[in-house]
Design an enzyme around this catalytic site. Sequence first.
Site, PDB file in Angstrom:
ATOM      1  N   ASP A  57       0.243  12.407   0.300  1.00  0.00           N
ATOM      2  CA  ASP A  57       0.840  11.180  -0.207  1.00  0.00           C
ATOM      3  C   ASP A  57      -0.196  10.077   0.013  1.00  0.00           C
ATOM      4  O   ASP A  57      -1.153  10.254   0.772  1.00  0.00           O
ATOM      5  CB  ASP A  57       2.135  10.880   0.559  1.00  0.00           C
ATOM      6  CG  ASP A  57       2.784   9.572   0.136  1.00  0.00           C
ATOM      7  OD1 ASP A  57       2.939   9.347  -1.081  1.00  0.00           O
ATOM      8  OD2 ASP A  57       3.111   8.767   1.027  1.00  0.00           O
TER       9      ASP A  57
ATOM     10  N   ASP B 286       0.426   5.947   0.032  1.00  0.00           N
ATOM     11  CA  ASP B 286       0.866   4.801   0.833  1.00  0.00           C
ATOM     12  C   ASP B 286       1.567   5.274   2.105  1.00  0.00           C
ATOM     13  O   ASP B 286       2.534   6.021   2.053  1.00  0.00           O
ATOM     14  CB  ASP B 286       1.797   3.901   0.020  1.00  0.00           C
ATOM     15  CG  ASP B 286       1.125   3.348  -1.229  1.00  0.00           C
ATOM     16  OD1 ASP B 286      -0.117   3.252  -1.253  1.00  0.00           O
ATOM     17  OD2 ASP B 286       1.851   3.010  -2.184  1.00  0.00           O
TER      18      ASP B 286
ATOM     19  N   ASP C 133       1.108   0.863   4.060  1.00  0.00           N
ATOM     20  CA  ASP C 133       2.223   0.760   3.131  1.00  0.00           C
ATOM     21  C   ASP C 133       2.812  -0.634   3.250  1.00  0.00           C
ATOM     22  O   ASP C 133       2.549  -1.348   4.216  1.00  0.00           O
ATOM     23  CB  ASP C 133       3.284   1.808   3.461  1.00  0.00           C
ATOM     24  CG  ASP C 133       4.243   2.070   2.308  1.00  0.00           C
ATOM     25  OD1 ASP C 133       4.124   1.415   1.263  1.00  0.00           O
ATOM     26  OD2 ASP C 133       5.120   2.940   2.468  1.00  0.00           O
ATOM     27  N   SER C 134       3.595  -1.023   2.265  1.00  0.00           N
ATOM     28  CA  SER C 134       4.260  -2.326   2.295  1.00  0.00           C
ATOM     29  C   SER C 134       5.583  -2.216   1.564  1.00  0.00           C
ATOM     30  O   SER C 134       5.638  -1.662   0.462  1.00  0.00           O
ATOM     31  CB  SER C 134       3.381  -3.373   1.599  1.00  0.00           C
ATOM     32  OG  SER C 134       4.114  -4.565   1.397  1.00  0.00           O
ATOM     33  N   ASP C 135       6.644  -2.758   2.172  1.00  0.00           N
ATOM     34  CA  ASP C 135       7.936  -2.787   1.486  1.00  0.00           C
ATOM     35  C   ASP C 135       7.866  -3.665   0.238  1.00  0.00           C
ATOM     36  O   ASP C 135       8.696  -3.538  -0.660  1.00  0.00           O
ATOM     37  CB  ASP C 135       9.037  -3.278   2.429  1.00  0.00           C
ATOM     38  CG  ASP C 135       9.378  -2.237   3.490  1.00  0.00           C
ATOM     39  OD1 ASP C 135       9.147  -1.028   3.253  1.00  0.00           O
ATOM     40  OD2 ASP C 135       9.863  -2.629   4.562  1.00  0.00           O
TER      41      ASP C 135
ATOM     42  N   ASN D 286       4.051   8.244  -5.631  1.00  0.00           N
ATOM     43  CA  ASN D 286       4.955   7.432  -6.447  1.00  0.00           C
ATOM     44  C   ASN D 286       4.376   6.032  -6.538  1.00  0.00           C
ATOM     45  O   ASN D 286       4.014   5.456  -5.509  1.00  0.00           O
ATOM     46  CB  ASN D 286       6.348   7.338  -5.795  1.00  0.00           C
ATOM     47  CG  ASN D 286       7.152   8.612  -5.891  1.00  0.00           C
ATOM     48  OD1 ASN D 286       6.815   9.536  -6.614  1.00  0.00           O
ATOM     49  ND2 ASN D 286       8.242   8.663  -5.138  1.00  0.00           N
ATOM     50  N   GLN D 287       4.296   5.493  -7.741  1.00  0.00           N
ATOM     51  CA  GLN D 287       3.788   4.132  -7.929  1.00  0.00           C
ATOM     52  C   GLN D 287       4.723   3.361  -8.854  1.00  0.00           C
ATOM     53  O   GLN D 287       4.360   2.960  -9.958  1.00  0.00           O
ATOM     54  CB  GLN D 287       2.349   4.172  -8.469  1.00  0.00           C
ATOM     55  CG  GLN D 287       1.346   4.706  -7.471  1.00  0.00           C
ATOM     56  CD  GLN D 287       1.243   3.846  -6.225  1.00  0.00           C
ATOM     57  OE1 GLN D 287       1.287   2.625  -6.299  1.00  0.00           O
ATOM     58  NE2 GLN D 287       1.109   4.478  -5.066  1.00  0.00           N
TER      59      GLN D 287
ATOM     60  N   CYS E  51      12.964  10.614 -14.362  1.00  0.00           N
ATOM     61  CA  CYS E  51      11.802  11.469 -14.646  1.00  0.00           C
ATOM     62  C   CYS E  51      11.783  12.664 -13.692  1.00  0.00           C
ATOM     63  O   CYS E  51      12.502  12.685 -12.703  1.00  0.00           O
ATOM     64  CB  CYS E  51      10.507  10.672 -14.510  1.00  0.00           C
ATOM     65  SG  CYS E  51      10.201  10.103 -12.819  1.00  0.00           S
TER      66      CYS E  51
ATOM     67  N   CYS F 146       8.844  13.500 -12.272  1.00  0.00           N
ATOM     68  CA  CYS F 146       7.630  13.366 -11.461  1.00  0.00           C
ATOM     69  C   CYS F 146       7.810  12.480 -10.232  1.00  0.00           C
ATOM     70  O   CYS F 146       6.977  12.517  -9.330  1.00  0.00           O
ATOM     71  CB  CYS F 146       6.449  12.882 -12.309  1.00  0.00           C
ATOM     72  SG  CYS F 146       6.686  11.355 -13.225  1.00  0.00           S
TER      73      CYS F 146
END
Length: 177
Positions: free
Chosen positions: A7, A9, A15-17, A51-52, A97, A99
Site C-alpha cells: 500500500d 499512504d 498519510d493524512s485524513d 486507493n486514490q 468499482c 478496484c
Amino acid sequence: MQLIILDRDGVINEDSDAFVKSLDEWVPLPGAIDAIARLSRAGWTIAVATNQSGLARGLFSPATLDLMHARLEKLVAEQGGRIDLIRYCPHGPDAGCDCRKPQAGLFQQIATYFACDLHGVPTVGDSLRDLQAGTSVGCTPYLVLTGKGQKTASQTLPADTRIFADLAAVVDHLLEA
C-alpha cells in the site's frame, strides 16, 4: 519471481485524513525508501496498490499523482532499487468499482501484469481494507503500525496477519527468511 505488494499512504509515505494532495504533502516515512530499495536490490519485484479517491473528489489531478509516483520511483532508484509497478484506484468510495480496496481489482491487475498467481505473496498495508484485498486473492497479510496501523491492529484481522512496526521491519524479516 519474489513479488511484494505495498500500500502507499501510511506504509511508504505519511498519510493524512485530509488526503495527500500535492507533491509537498507526499513525505516518505522514515526508513521506507531504503527498505524498498533493499528489497529490490535483493531481487524482489515491488508493486504498489493504492486507493486514490482524492482524484474522484477533485482534490488533486492525475498529473499531480504522477508527480508523487515519479518522486517515489526516483528516491528508490537513487538507492539502487526500483518500483516495478504502481496501480491505483481513482474512484470514490461509492463508485461501486472492483478496484477500490477492499475489492481485489488492483491485485488482479498486478497478477495479470506479471502473469502470476498471488498465493502467498506478501502484501503490506496499514488498514483492514488493504489486508482484506490481498487475502481475498491468497496474499499473506502484513500489517504495519505506521499510518492507520495502530488503530487497525485493534480490529479483527485476517487469519495469519503478521504485525510489524513499519515497512523497514517487514523488509528485515523478509530478507532474513
